[in-house]
Design an enzyme around this catalytic site. Structure first.
Site, short mmCIF file in Angstrom:
data_model
loop_
_atom_site.label_atom_id
_atom_site.label_comp_id
_atom_site.label_asym_id
_atom_site.label_seq_id
_atom_site.Cartn_x
_atom_site.Cartn_y
_atom_site.Cartn_z
CB SER A 176 23.26 63.83 -17.69
OG SER A 176 23.67 63.25 -18.96
CG ASP A 228 21.89 56.14 -16.56
OD1 ASP A 228 21.46 56.27 -17.26
OD2 ASP A 228 22.48 57.17 -16.25
CG HIS A 270 58.48 56.97 -10.07
ND1 HIS A 270 59.92 56.82 -10.87
CD2 HIS A 270 58.46 55.58 -9.70
CE1 HIS A 270 60.54 55.46 -11.11
NE2 HIS A 270 59.15 55.01 -10.25
#
Length: 228
Positions: free
Chosen positions: A25, A100, A177
């Site tokens: 949270s 949620d 890279h």
């Protein structure tokens, strides 16, 4: 949070690369701050967290206060989790709770209003900007909108995501890279290739947990983030 990390390193004897930070949270703010400030830590897991406090603050305040709320949060309580997380180069796992009721901006059933989605999208857009173009974003949003594991799998298979190919492309880029983000992988890739990579990366960075905000996370959901 600085004290916690310092204690772990200097009193408990942990090396930064042996530390994994888990946060739930609003703890996502201190966790992302620690990740940004201690870039050598091993990984970060954010459970039921969000990208930015402003949209959640606006949700519970009168619309006529929008400008005041935005300015107040930005100046005094700027929990800019996504911005801080993008400064961390290591493995990240997001746990999105599909029911949620706290970090959604409408109702819990509206999974696309879950600000965990925005946290994922901002992270992927920073790390893989050439993959997360319009086509990649659209595919990931469709996947995020899935209301069940079956629907998620259906979207994943509809675009024929070849995971071995995705891993091969990413490893080749990293070998040539280096590991530092942002990457330009996907720059000269077909639309289909970018879409596959976008879905693959989304699935590796976000796991769903069918529960409300405060439900304890079961042990089996404590997993290490994906690492190439």
């Amino acid at each position: 949070m600085d004290v916690v990390v310092q204690f772990a390193i200097h009193r408990l004897g942990f090396q930064p690369q042996d530390i994994v930070i888990y946060a739930w949270s609003i703890g996502g703010f201190t966790a992302t701050w620690a990740a940004m400030s201690y870039p050598d830590i091993s990984a970060v897991i954010l459970d039921a967290s969000f990208d930015d406090l402003v949209p959640l603050a606006l949700k519970v305040m009168p619309d006529s206060w929008r400008a005041l709320v935005t300015r107040t949060v930005r100046q005094h309580l700027n929990l800019n989790n996504a911005e801080q997380l993008c400064r961390f180069q290591g493995p990240v796992l997001l746990v999105r709770r599909t029911k949620d009721e706290i970090i959604t901006t409408t109702v819990p059933e509206d999974i696309m209003s879950n600000r965990g989605n925005d946290l994922l999208l901002k992270l992927l857009q920073f790390r893989y900007p050439r993959v997360m173009t319009e086509e990649g974003l659209r595919a990931v949003r469709q996947w995020l909108e899935a209301s069940s594991q079956l629907e998620e799998a259906s979207i994943y298979s509809r675009w024929e995501v070849d995971e071995d190919w995705c891993v091969s492309v990413l490893r080749s880029y990293q070998a040539e890279h280096g590991p530092d983000f942002p990457w330009s992988v996907g720059e000269d890739m077909s639309v289909d290739g970018r879409r596959q990579l976008a879905l693959f990366l989304a699935r590796k960075h976000l796991h769903n947990f069918e529960a409300t905000h405060c439900t304890p996370l079961p042990a089996q959901h404590f997993q290490m983030p994906w690492c190439l």
